[in-house]
Design an enzyme around this catalytic site. Structure first.
Site, short mmCIF file in Angstrom:
data_model
loop_
_atom_site.label_atom_id
_atom_site.label_comp_id
_atom_site.label_asym_id
_atom_site.label_seq_id
_atom_site.Cartn_x
_atom_site.Cartn_y
_atom_site.Cartn_z
CE LYS A 13 -1.47 -0.75 -0.51
NZ LYS A 13 -2.53 -1.49 0.25
NE ARG A 86 -1.46 -4.26 -5.83
CZ ARG A 86 -2.51 -3.76 -5.19
NH1 ARG A 86 -3.35 -4.55 -4.59
NH2 ARG A 86 -2.72 -2.48 -5.17
NE ARG A 126 -10.93 1.94 1.58
CZ ARG A 126 -9.92 1.24 1.08
NH1 ARG A 126 -8.70 1.72 1.16
NH2 ARG A 126 -10.12 0.06 0.55
NE ARG A 159 -11.08 0.89 -3.23
CZ ARG A 159 -9.82 0.57 -3.01
NH1 ARG A 159 -8.98 1.49 -2.55
NH2 ARG A 159 -9.38 -0.64 -3.25
NE ARG A 170 -9.43 -4.85 -2.35
CZ ARG A 170 -9.87 -3.82 -1.63
NH1 ARG A 170 -11.17 -3.72 -1.33
NH2 ARG A 170 -9.04 -2.89 -1.21
#
Ligand code: AP5
Length: 228
Positions: A13, A86, A126, A159, A170
């Site tokens: 996203k 969400r 990431r 992160r 998650r």
């Protein structure tokens, strides 16, 4: 144009939003970025949301709804929401706030669909620039100099919620609310679903096609789960 981007953690996203915002000229609001910025500046909100985020759970609706709705840009500006809504409750609140403030409804929703296995792989690689928020991947989109941002040379970071156990939670939290939310927008004729399990350039083209269909008001003509 007012757009919403849906998809699981690691779907891409943020990556696609970077392209969309610059090519279409939209104000970008990412709920996760807003929450992380609040945490970094140690506001009262930071204490309220930290535990939820670190555990990979959704921040309660009553908190996140207020945070995002207070930041919605002026009606004259186009915007892209990433990570909000969400839940159906969040979506209803957004719709109501837009009507109540005369900002008009949203124009479309792009859902990036990716399997859990691919999301886990993407999140593990990431890396982020803490200064400009640019997103990299150690294999799919590495920086020119390993560990450094191409734009400002800052050391890249990971992160804190990108660790395997938190990512599993998650994904679990995502699947609890994703289907009813997608149905909510599908029933309103607003949803465009994209197969995100392809390279970033191909997904970018699919997202741009979906946005072009939304812009022309011709959502139904787009192949669902294609936009190829
Ligand atoms: P948030 O920050 O919104 O995280 P998320 O939804 O879990 O999504 P991510 O940011 O992890 O993934 P992304 O889809 O943006 O992927 P990216 O582009 O980086 O939320 C964090 C937390 O805040 C939540 O857990 C919750 O606690 C709270 N929160 C936020 N909003 C909330 C809400 N509305 N309600 C309640 N709580 C809320 O890509 C991932 C990696 O893959 C990158 O390395 C990228 O380079 C790579 N990549 C991307 N696309 C491709 C591709 N096509 N091929 C190969 N690699 C790719």
């Amino acid at each position: 144009m007012k757009l919403v981007l849906l998809g699981p953690p690691g779907a891409g996203k943020g990556t696609q939003a970077q392209h969309l915002v610059s090519s279409v000229g939209l104000v970008y609001l990412a709920s996760g970025d807003i929450l992380r910025a609040e945490r970094a500046s140690g506001t009262e909100l930071a204490d309220q949301v930290a535990g939820f985020m670190d555990a990979g759970r959704l921040v309660p609706d009553e908190i996140i709804i207020e945070v995002i709705l207070n930041r919605l840009p002026d009606a004259t500006l186009g915007w892209l929401l990433d990570g909000f809504p969400r839940t159906v409750r969040q979506a209803v609140s957004l719709e109501k706030a837009l009507i109540d403030t005369g900002k008009g409804g949203i124009d479309g929703v792009v859902e990036i669909r990716v399997s859990d296995a691919v999301c886990i792989q993407r999140i593990s690689g990431r890396r982020l620039c803490p200064v400009c928020n640019r997103v990299y991947h150690t294999h799919a989109s590495p920086p020119a100099e390993p560990g450094r941002c191409d734009d400002d040379g800052t050391a890249l970071t990971q992160r804190t919620d990108d660790h395997a156990e938190v990512v599993k939670e998650r994904l679990r939290a995502y699947h609890e609310t994703a289907d009813p939310l997608a149905s909510y927008y599908r029933d309103r004729g607003l949803l465009q679903a994209i197969d995100g399990d392809r390279d970033a350039e191909t997904v970018k083209m699919a997202v741009m096609n979906a946005v072009a269909a939304i812009r022309s008001g011709d959502i139904s003509s787009q192949a669902q789960l294609g936009g190829r």
